[in-house]
Design a protein around this motif. Structure first.
Motif, mmCIF file in Angstrom:
data_model
loop_
_atom_site.group_PDB
_atom_site.id
_atom_site.type_symbol
_atom_site.label_atom_id
_atom_site.label_comp_id
_atom_site.label_asym_id
_atom_site.label_seq_id
_atom_site.Cartn_x
_atom_site.Cartn_y
_atom_site.Cartn_z
ATOM 1 N N LEU B 20 0.405 -1.113 0.615
ATOM 2 C CA LEU B 20 0.140 0.087 -0.178
ATOM 3 C C LEU B 20 0.863 0.945 -0.020
ATOM 4 O O LEU B 20 2.054 1.259 0.197
ATOM 5 N N LYS B 21 0.280 2.627 -0.436
ATOM 6 C CA LYS B 21 0.905 3.204 -0.824
ATOM 7 C C LYS B 21 0.938 4.527 0.574
ATOM 8 O O LYS B 21 -0.880 4.214 1.354
ATOM 9 N N GLU B 24 -3.359 4.578 1.691
ATOM 10 C CA GLU B 24 -4.075 4.104 1.634
ATOM 11 C C GLU B 24 -3.943 3.044 2.993
ATOM 12 O O GLU B 24 -2.672 2.528 3.707
ATOM 13 N N PHE B 25 -5.053 2.427 2.838
ATOM 14 C CA PHE B 25 -5.229 1.525 4.270
ATOM 15 C C PHE B 25 -5.877 0.718 3.818
ATOM 16 O O PHE B 25 -6.725 0.022 3.305
ATOM 17 N N PRO B 26 -5.832 -1.377 4.670
ATOM 18 C CA PRO B 26 -6.117 -1.882 4.082
ATOM 19 C C PRO B 26 -7.576 -2.108 5.313
ATOM 20 O O PRO B 26 -8.013 -2.157 6.377
ATOM 21 N N ASP B 27 -8.822 -1.546 4.489
ATOM 22 C CA ASP B 27 -9.894 -2.019 4.931
ATOM 23 C C ASP B 27 -10.383 -3.214 4.875
ATOM 24 O O ASP B 27 -11.957 -3.632 5.074
ATOM 25 N N LYS B 29 -10.488 -7.546 3.880
ATOM 26 C CA LYS B 29 -9.575 -9.021 4.151
ATOM 27 C C LYS B 29 -9.772 -9.768 2.792
ATOM 28 O O LYS B 29 -11.035 -10.357 2.669
ATOM 29 N N TYR B 62 -3.605 -7.315 -9.862
ATOM 30 C CA TYR B 62 -3.059 -6.084 -8.965
ATOM 31 C C TYR B 62 -4.162 -5.027 -8.676
ATOM 32 O O TYR B 62 -4.786 -4.182 -7.296
ATOM 33 N N ASP B 63 -4.838 -4.425 -9.900
ATOM 34 C CA ASP B 63 -6.314 -3.491 -9.283
ATOM 35 C C ASP B 63 -7.266 -3.974 -8.122
ATOM 36 O O ASP B 63 -7.792 -3.263 -7.854
ATOM 37 N N ILE B 64 -7.914 -4.940 -8.657
ATOM 38 C CA ILE B 64 -9.166 -5.551 -8.053
ATOM 39 C C ILE B 64 -8.442 -6.502 -6.650
ATOM 40 O O ILE B 64 -9.296 -6.050 -5.479
ATOM 41 N N LYS B 66 -6.503 -4.539 -4.994
ATOM 42 C CA LYS B 66 -5.601 -3.551 -4.616
ATOM 43 C C LYS B 66 -7.361 -2.575 -3.779
ATOM 44 O O LYS B 66 -7.319 -1.798 -3.093
ATOM 45 N N THR B 67 -7.999 -3.241 -4.980
ATOM 46 C CA THR B 67 -9.514 -1.981 -4.846
ATOM 47 C C THR B 67 -10.405 -2.683 -3.943
ATOM 48 O O THR B 67 -10.908 -1.792 -2.755
ATOM 49 N N LYS B 72 -12.296 0.294 -1.551
ATOM 50 C CA LYS B 72 -12.469 1.604 -2.368
ATOM 51 C C LYS B 72 -14.511 0.907 -2.896
ATOM 52 O O LYS B 72 -14.121 -0.166 -2.751
ATOM 53 N N ARG B 78 -20.782 -5.555 -11.394
ATOM 54 C CA ARG B 78 -19.088 -5.051 -11.664
ATOM 55 C C ARG B 78 -18.373 -5.945 -11.495
ATOM 56 O O ARG B 78 -17.481 -6.568 -12.741
#
Lengths: 167, 161
Positions: B20-21, B24-27, B29, B62-64, B66-67, B72, B78
């Motif tokens: 994470l940058k 960004e936080f892990p919301d 799991k 990577y995107d899914i 991280k999202t 997010k 979708r």
């Protein structure tokens, strides 16, 4: 405090380096940018659709392509070409903007063609393509996708070989 | 009976993490099976998209990931959907080319049991059912504390918007 670094995430559970889905740094930037652009177009389309201004079929008709092509373009993971981005924006009655953040701060003042002659009209809305129909006053010299801030200047446009400044 | 963390300690599951940058936080799991991890690190990292104009599979993954992890917006239909029959509460997280099959043991927590690509699934439609059944079997087998999943939960019950 939420763990944000790799070390903190590792400490949270008994995790290892193997638990991280990693890509080379340049691919991380590419993946994130492609996804970000995809989300911006999705949100722009949804705004148009919610305002009953445009359907996916109508966008397809404007561009003379199949509806399925538009669906794929708006799927969020399309590696859109610049040409497609411009045409899609046109079909959405929007204008694309672009800047390079040279200092990694996300601050518009750090763009390489920022001319701070007017107060920015900033709305902190994340990743939404601005769709406006107001008369142009001066020349747009920079635009921040994150803050929707547009700075207009009467000074001559400054362009670099890396950027496309859309009038 | 075991918690998710205990199942991780036992090697039954692994946490799926992503760097994470700042900001960004892990919301949410994400846990995966060793087999899913293997697929992610081999097939997904190497395969090309079905449509050449789409992003590489590893970019989509990577995107899914991280999202999902960073909390997010994760709209249903979708990015994820419940498989039929709905009564089994098996879900798929999805991109154009990727499908992560699994379930939500609780809100904002997904266990990915098996993954596959759109190309493979298009070539053999029976794989969808096979993966769904594999997820049910795995869920039945693991020694996770009850309730193992949120029966009858709707989209908004399993993923926060």
């Amino acid at each position: 405090m939420n763990p944000s670094t790799r070390q903190e995430q590792e400490n949270m559970t008994s995790s290892h380096l193997d638990d991280f889905f990693s890509l080379p740094e340049k691919e991380v930037e590419a993946a994130e940018f492609i996804a970000e652009v995809g989300r911006i177009y999705q949100e722009a389309f949804l705004r148009r659709k919610d305002a009953h201004q445009l359907s996916m079929q109508e966008v397809a008709n404007k561009l003379d392509v199949n509806r399925s092509s538009i669906h794929r373009c708006l799927s969020g993971h399309r590696n859109l070409t610049l040409e497609t981005m411009a045409e899609l924006a046109w079909a959405l009655d929007a204008k694309p903007r672009f800047y390079l953040d040279l200092d990694g701060t996300g601050s518009e003042s750090q763009t390489n063609y920022f001319v701070p002659t007017a107060a920015p009209r900033a709305e902190t809305t994340h990743n939404v393509v601005r769709i406006r129909n107001e008369p142009s006053q001066g020349t747009v010299t920079s635009y921040n996708l994150h803050t929707e801030a547009t700075v207009r200047s009467n000074a001559p446009k400054q362009q670099t070989s890396l950027l496309e400044v859309i009038k | 009976m075991a918690t998710l963390d205990q199942l991780v300690e036992q090697g039954v599951l692994r946490p799926q993490l992503i760097e994470l940058k700042p900001g960004e936080f892990p919301d949410r799991k994400l846990f995966v099976t060793p087999e899913f991890r293997e697929w992610l690190n081999t097939t997904v990292k190497e395969a090309e998209p079905f449509h050449k104009s789409d992003a590489k599979l590893r970019y989509q993954a990577y995107d899914i990931i991280k999202t999902f992890i960073t909390g997010k917006p994760f709209p249903g239909n979708r990015l994820f959907k419940r498989m039929s029959p709905a009564s089994d509460d098996i879900y798929e997280l999805r991109t154009q080319d990727l499908r992560f099959f699994g379930w939500f043991p609780r809100k904002d927590c997904f266990i990915a049991v098996v993954g596959d690509t759109f190309e493979q699934l298009k070539a053999d439609a029976s794989l969808y059912e096979k993966h769904r059944i594999d997820c049910i079997a795995f869920r039945k087998e693991i020694d996770l504390d009850e309730p193992k999943y949120q029966a009858g939960a709707g989209e908004h019950d399993v993923v926060s918007s």
